[in-house]
Structures are given as structure tokens and as C-alpha cells.
Design a protein around this motif. Sequence first.
Motif, PDB file in Angstrom:
ATOM      1  N   ALA A 202      22.749  20.836 -19.372  1.00  0.00           N
ATOM      2  CA  ALA A 202      23.152  19.519 -18.863  1.00  0.00           C
ATOM      3  C   ALA A 202      24.448  19.056 -19.508  1.00  0.00           C
ATOM      4  CB  ALA A 202      22.042  18.504 -19.120  1.00  0.00           C
ATOM      5  N   MET A 203      24.598  19.295 -20.803  1.00  0.00           N
ATOM      6  CA  MET A 203      25.793  18.845 -21.511  1.00  0.00           C
ATOM      7  C   MET A 203      27.032  19.624 -21.092  1.00  0.00           C
ATOM      8  SD  MET A 203      24.462  18.135 -25.395  1.00  0.00           S
ATOM      9  CE  MET A 203      23.578  16.622 -25.810  1.00  0.00           C
ATOM     10  N   GLN A 204      26.854  20.805 -20.530  1.00  0.00           N
ATOM     11  CA  GLN A 204      27.995  21.587 -20.072  1.00  0.00           C
ATOM     12  C   GLN A 204      28.581  21.058 -18.769  1.00  0.00           C
ATOM     13  OE1 GLN A 204      26.707  25.728 -19.805  1.00  0.00           O
ATOM     14  NE2 GLN A 204      27.897  26.159 -21.643  1.00  0.00           N
ATOM     15  N   ARG A 205      27.833  20.250 -18.044  1.00  0.00           N
ATOM     16  CA  ARG A 205      28.228  19.913 -16.679  1.00  0.00           C
ATOM     17  C   ARG A 205      28.845  18.536 -16.506  1.00  0.00           C
ATOM     18  NH1 ARG A 205      25.217  23.997 -16.539  1.00  0.00           N
ATOM     19  NH2 ARG A 205      25.068  25.366 -14.734  1.00  0.00           N
ATOM     20  N   GLY A 206      28.694  17.626 -17.430  1.00  0.00           N
ATOM     21  CA  GLY A 206      29.231  16.283 -17.221  1.00  0.00           C
ATOM     22  C   GLY A 206      29.199  15.463 -18.480  1.00  0.00           C
ATOM     23  N   SER A 207      29.036  14.160 -18.308  1.00  0.00           N
ATOM     24  CA  SER A 207      29.066  13.228 -19.429  1.00  0.00           C
ATOM     25  C   SER A 207      27.897  13.469 -20.374  1.00  0.00           C
ATOM     26  CB  SER A 207      29.012  11.797 -18.900  1.00  0.00           C
ATOM     27  OG  SER A 207      28.731  10.898 -19.935  1.00  0.00           O
ATOM     28  N   THR A 208      28.197  13.507 -21.656  1.00  0.00           N
ATOM     29  CA  THR A 208      27.147  13.619 -22.661  1.00  0.00           C
ATOM     30  C   THR A 208      26.202  12.430 -22.575  1.00  0.00           C
ATOM     31  OG1 THR A 208      28.557  14.854 -24.161  1.00  0.00           O
ATOM     32  CG2 THR A 208      26.708  13.682 -25.142  1.00  0.00           C
ATOM     33  N   THR A 209      26.770  11.232 -22.418  1.00  0.00           N
ATOM     34  CA  THR A 209      25.948  10.028 -22.340  1.00  0.00           C
ATOM     35  C   THR A 209      25.012  10.089 -21.146  1.00  0.00           C
ATOM     36  OG1 THR A 209      27.840   8.840 -23.258  1.00  0.00           O
ATOM     37  CG2 THR A 209      26.046   7.513 -22.399  1.00  0.00           C
ATOM     38  N   ALA A 210      25.496  10.556 -20.003  1.00  0.00           N
ATOM     39  CA  ALA A 210      24.655  10.645 -18.815  1.00  0.00           C
ATOM     40  C   ALA A 210      23.528  11.645 -19.012  1.00  0.00           C
ATOM     41  CB  ALA A 210      25.501  11.035 -17.604  1.00  0.00           C
ATOM     42  N   ALA A 211      23.832  12.800 -19.610  1.00  0.00           N
ATOM     43  CA  ALA A 211      22.816  13.827 -19.826  1.00  0.00           C
ATOM     44  C   ALA A 211      21.717  13.330 -20.752  1.00  0.00           C
ATOM     45  CB  ALA A 211      23.467  15.089 -20.401  1.00  0.00           C
ATOM     46  N   VAL A 212      22.113  12.700 -21.862  1.00  0.00           N
ATOM     47  CA  VAL A 212      21.120  12.235 -22.837  1.00  0.00           C
ATOM     48  C   VAL A 212      20.347  11.037 -22.293  1.00  0.00           C
ATOM     49  CG1 VAL A 212      20.809  11.350 -25.173  1.00  0.00           C
ATOM     50  CG2 VAL A 212      22.507  13.118 -24.738  1.00  0.00           C
ATOM     51  N   ALA A 213      21.035  10.134 -21.569  1.00  0.00           N
ATOM     52  CA  ALA A 213      20.347   8.983 -20.994  1.00  0.00           C
ATOM     53  C   ALA A 213      19.321   9.419 -19.957  1.00  0.00           C
ATOM     54  CB  ALA A 213      21.361   8.030 -20.367  1.00  0.00           C
ATOM     55  N   ALA A 214      19.674  10.397 -19.122  1.00  0.00           N
ATOM     56  CA  ALA A 214      18.724  10.918 -18.139  1.00  0.00           C
ATOM     57  C   ALA A 214      17.531  11.561 -18.834  1.00  0.00           C
ATOM     58  CB  ALA A 214      19.419  11.929 -17.227  1.00  0.00           C
ATOM     59  N   MET A 215      17.792  12.275 -19.912  1.00  0.00           N
ATOM     60  CA  MET A 215      16.718  12.899 -20.676  1.00  0.00           C
ATOM     61  C   MET A 215      15.766  11.843 -21.239  1.00  0.00           C
ATOM     62  SD  MET A 215      17.040  15.151 -24.180  1.00  0.00           S
ATOM     63  CE  MET A 215      17.652  13.707 -25.074  1.00  0.00           C
ATOM     64  N   ASP A 216      16.336  10.781 -21.819  1.00  0.00           N
ATOM     65  CA  ASP A 216      15.504   9.734 -22.420  1.00  0.00           C
ATOM     66  C   ASP A 216      14.709   8.969 -21.363  1.00  0.00           C
ATOM     67  OD1 ASP A 216      16.336  10.366 -24.988  1.00  0.00           O
ATOM     68  OD2 ASP A 216      18.069   9.034 -24.887  1.00  0.00           O
ATOM     69  N   ALA A 217      15.360   8.692 -20.221  1.00  0.00           N
ATOM     70  CA  ALA A 217      14.676   7.947 -19.162  1.00  0.00           C
ATOM     71  C   ALA A 217      13.507   8.741 -18.595  1.00  0.00           C
ATOM     72  CB  ALA A 217      15.667   7.595 -18.054  1.00  0.00           C
ATOM     73  N   ALA A 218      13.720  10.027 -18.354  1.00  0.00           N
ATOM     74  CA  ALA A 218      12.669  10.862 -17.774  1.00  0.00           C
ATOM     75  C   ALA A 218      11.569  11.174 -18.775  1.00  0.00           C
ATOM     76  CB  ALA A 218      13.271  12.168 -17.253  1.00  0.00           C
ATOM     77  N   GLY A 219      11.887  11.147 -20.061  1.00  0.00           N
ATOM     78  CA  GLY A 219      10.899  11.497 -21.074  1.00  0.00           C
ATOM     79  C   GLY A 219      10.064  10.344 -21.577  1.00  0.00           C
ATOM     80  N   ALA A 220      10.562   9.117 -21.419  1.00  0.00           N
ATOM     81  CA  ALA A 220       9.865   7.969 -22.007  1.00  0.00           C
ATOM     82  C   ALA A 220       8.623   7.575 -21.222  1.00  0.00           C
ATOM     83  CB  ALA A 220      10.830   6.780 -22.108  1.00  0.00           C
ATOM     84  N   VAL A 221       8.732   7.538 -19.900  1.00  0.00           N
ATOM     85  CA  VAL A 221       7.632   7.015 -19.077  1.00  0.00           C
ATOM     86  C   VAL A 221       6.384   7.895 -19.124  1.00  0.00           C
ATOM     87  CG1 VAL A 221       6.944   6.341 -16.743  1.00  0.00           C
ATOM     88  CG2 VAL A 221       9.228   5.770 -17.586  1.00  0.00           C
ATOM     89  N   PRO A 222       6.474   9.219 -18.868  1.00  0.00           N
ATOM     90  CA  PRO A 222       5.246  10.028 -18.905  1.00  0.00           C
ATOM     91  C   PRO A 222       4.534   9.985 -20.254  1.00  0.00           C
ATOM     92  CG  PRO A 222       7.043  11.240 -17.878  1.00  0.00           C
ATOM     93  CD  PRO A 222       7.653  10.027 -18.497  1.00  0.00           C
ATOM     94  N   ALA A 223       5.312  10.069 -21.337  1.00  0.00           N
ATOM     95  CA  ALA A 223       4.694  10.051 -22.665  1.00  0.00           C
ATOM     96  C   ALA A 223       3.995   8.719 -22.926  1.00  0.00           C
ATOM     97  CB  ALA A 223       5.747  10.318 -23.734  1.00  0.00           C
TER      98      ALA A 223
END
Length: 295
Positions: A202-223
Amino acid sequence: MILSYGVANLLQSVAAARTTVHHTFDPGLLLRLAGHRTYLVGLLCQFVGFTLAFLARRDLPLFLVQASVAAGLGVTALLGVLLLQWRLPRAEVALLVLLFGGIAALVLAAEPAPARQLGTAARIALLGALGVVAAAGVFAVRLHGALGSVVLGSLAGMSFSAAAVAARPLASVGTVMAFVADPLLYLLVAHSVVGQLLLGLAMQRGSTTAAVAAMDAAGAVPAAIVGLLLLGDRIWPGREWLAGIGFLVTLIAVIGLTRYAEPQHQHAVAERWRRLRSRRPAARPDRRRDRTVRP
């Protein structure tokens, strides 16, 4: 933990930008990234953050710990501004402030308590989730640009979320032998490796902030949902509204960061530098060395 994850995100993004972009779900990317000292230092910081998060999950609910992991994004952005001359728009700065406000609300609402153990069906579900995320990553790796960064980051978040679910009851195991023999340990490691690979892609393809924010958003709710339903996570009586607002604000902030994040990719910086150099006039030959001896 927040500081460690923030530094890790920044260093790993720099290393990922210096590595040839991969278009296949190839674990060899991790080996190539390991060839960069910057990535290894970032991986060490991530291991420190992971260890601290693991210890925190022994008593704290997952909705707090996973949301706090998202706060590392703010540290990443701040370090990017200070060290790499990133430019954050005002909307992104406001979202970062909102993010820390949501985390503060969750801290006030969370009630510490040990976790309940997962049953056999839940462990099988974690194993199945590993296969689903890996299969989705095989197809998502073909995406490019911001879309690829967000999708792969989201899949990484799901994998890390499953690792967090495995870690919560595992942290309460009393003996070393029981810890090593518990299948949750190996599910935790497998999900972490897959998540790390997806995050690197993910970090190779675009904004670091976007990649990490998407990771945090998708990971917070299920857990958070699994923690409240199956693991015995608790909220202080009378503060349910505060927990709900804090979690919603945190989720809005990280999702908003995927929308407003500017491309801060190192490949783009290198490309601009190459263009500037190509526009420079060619160096004039040194006439003193080119002089011809005339008779």
C-alpha cells in the motif's frame, strides 16, 4: 505505543518508496525491504509498538487499543512535516486534532478488565479470515495509485485487526508453555506477516497517510465489535455515550484522512528532482583543457 507506531510508519514508507513497485502479492517484497536499513529500524520500532500494544490488550478493551494505534498516524504526519517537508492541508490538520480528541474520549470511557477466552469456532473464523484477506490481496495488488493504496491499506487493517483479536486473550495466558502451545499465537504471527506485506504494498502506491489511515479505519471497527461481543470488553457505567462519540469521531477522522491526504510519495519527489536536473543547461566544456597546440 503511539510514538513507536508513528515512527515505524514513517521509516517504512521511506523504505517502501525506494523499492521497486510490486504488482504481485509476492512475500519477497519483505525480503527486499529488509535490505534497507531504514526499513529495519522502522520494523524495530513497529515491534516495540506491537509489544506495548500486546501488553496493553491484557487489560484494556480493543476499542481503545486499536483506536490508539490510529493515533500513530498523527505522529507520522508530524514527523513527515518536520523531517521530509511534507505539506499538510488545513483539513488534514483539523482531522488530526479531531483524531486525538476521539482517542481522549475513549481513554475516559474504557474500563480495564481481563479478556474472556475465544472458543473453537472463533479460532476457526480467524483462520478463515487469514485466507480471505490473503486471497483479496492477490487481486487488490493489481490496483494502482490512491485507490490501490487505500484498498491494500484496508486489507492490512483487517489482518492486523484479526491479530489484535487473537492477542487480547493470548495476553492473559499465565505460563510460557501454555503461551507457546496456544494456536492463537500462530494465528497472531500469520496475520501480522500478511498485514505487514499488504501495508508495504500500500505504501508503494500512494500517500503514506492514506495507506495508514485506511488501515486504521478498516482495523478498528471489527476488533471493537468482537471485543465487546466475545472478549468481555467493558465501558464504565454511564459513559457509553462518551465511548460511542469517541469511537465515531476517531473513525470519521481516519476515514477523512484518506480523502484529504496529499500524495507524499517519495517516487514523485524523485521524479520532480529528475525533471529539474534534465532542464539544466549542459555544462560547458573546459576550454583550458580543450586547447589545441597550434604550430
